[in-house]
Design a protein around this motif. Structure first.
Motif, short mmCIF file in Angstrom:
data_model
loop_
_atom_site.label_atom_id
_atom_site.label_comp_id
_atom_site.label_asym_id
_atom_site.label_seq_id
_atom_site.Cartn_x
_atom_site.Cartn_y
_atom_site.Cartn_z
N ASP A 280 2.57 -2.55 -1.33
CA ASP A 280 1.87 -3.83 -1.14
C ASP A 280 0.85 -3.76 -0.01
O ASP A 280 0.20 -4.76 0.32
CB ASP A 280 2.86 -4.97 -0.90
CG ASP A 280 3.65 -4.80 0.38
OD1 ASP A 280 3.46 -3.80 1.11
OD2 ASP A 280 4.48 -5.69 0.66
N GLY A 281 0.71 -2.59 0.63
CA GLY A 281 -0.27 -2.42 1.70
C GLY A 281 0.14 -3.03 3.03
O GLY A 281 -0.64 -3.06 3.97
N SER A 282 1.39 -3.50 3.12
CA SER A 282 1.82 -4.19 4.34
C SER A 282 2.32 -3.27 5.44
O SER A 282 2.57 -3.72 6.56
CB SER A 282 2.93 -5.20 4.00
OG SER A 282 4.08 -4.50 3.58
N GLY A 283 2.49 -2.01 5.14
CA GLY A 283 3.02 -1.09 6.14
C GLY A 283 3.01 0.33 5.63
O GLY A 283 2.26 0.66 4.71
#
Length: 137
Positions: free
Chosen positions: A90-93
């Motif tokens: 999700d590109g969050s980390g």
């Protein structure tokens, strides 16, 4: 941050003057001033002595050249193969691929970091203790 900036930061956080650091490592105050300002480059063996005197690891004083988001991305993609670092879906980390050669040790180190951050956030340790822990790496 440059090596000189890191030396200055840790010297000041330890409450030392340039003269005190110079005396402790066998330099002149002018030499310390030149190292901190970047006029002169610190030789590796001297960097070890300075790090020991400041109670930090040599790695805490090094300049890794990461100044921009582009620099960070370049470093992260170079670490993908050996450490398995990859973006979360999700590109969050970031995630670690456990099959990468150095991923298990990286995972243990990150877990320790997470524990220290939790201690800081829970008030179990102070900001100075957290900074000292990071400087020991």
């Amino acid at each position: 941050m440059s090596v000189g900036e890191n030396i200055r930061r840790y010297r000041k956080s330890r409450g030392m003057t340039q003269a005190q650091l110079a005396e402790a490592v066998g330099l002149t105050e002018g030499a310390v001033r030149h190292y901190e300002s970047g006029i002169r480059t610190v030789k590796p063996e001297l960097l070890e002595s300075i790090a020991d005197t400041l109670g930090v690891s040599v790695n805490a004083l090094k300049d890794y050249g990461v100044e921009t988001a582009g620099d960070l991305m370049s470093l992260l993609v170079r670490l993908e193969d050996s450490f398995g670092i990859a973006p979360a879906s999700d590109g969050s980390g970031l995630t670690l691929n456990p099959n990468a050669p150095h991923a298990p040790k990286a995972a243990m180190a990150i877990e320790l970091w997470a524990e220290k951050r939790a201690q800081l956030e829970d008030g179990e340790i102070g900001a100075r203790e957290y900074e000292d822990w990071k400087a020991s790496l």
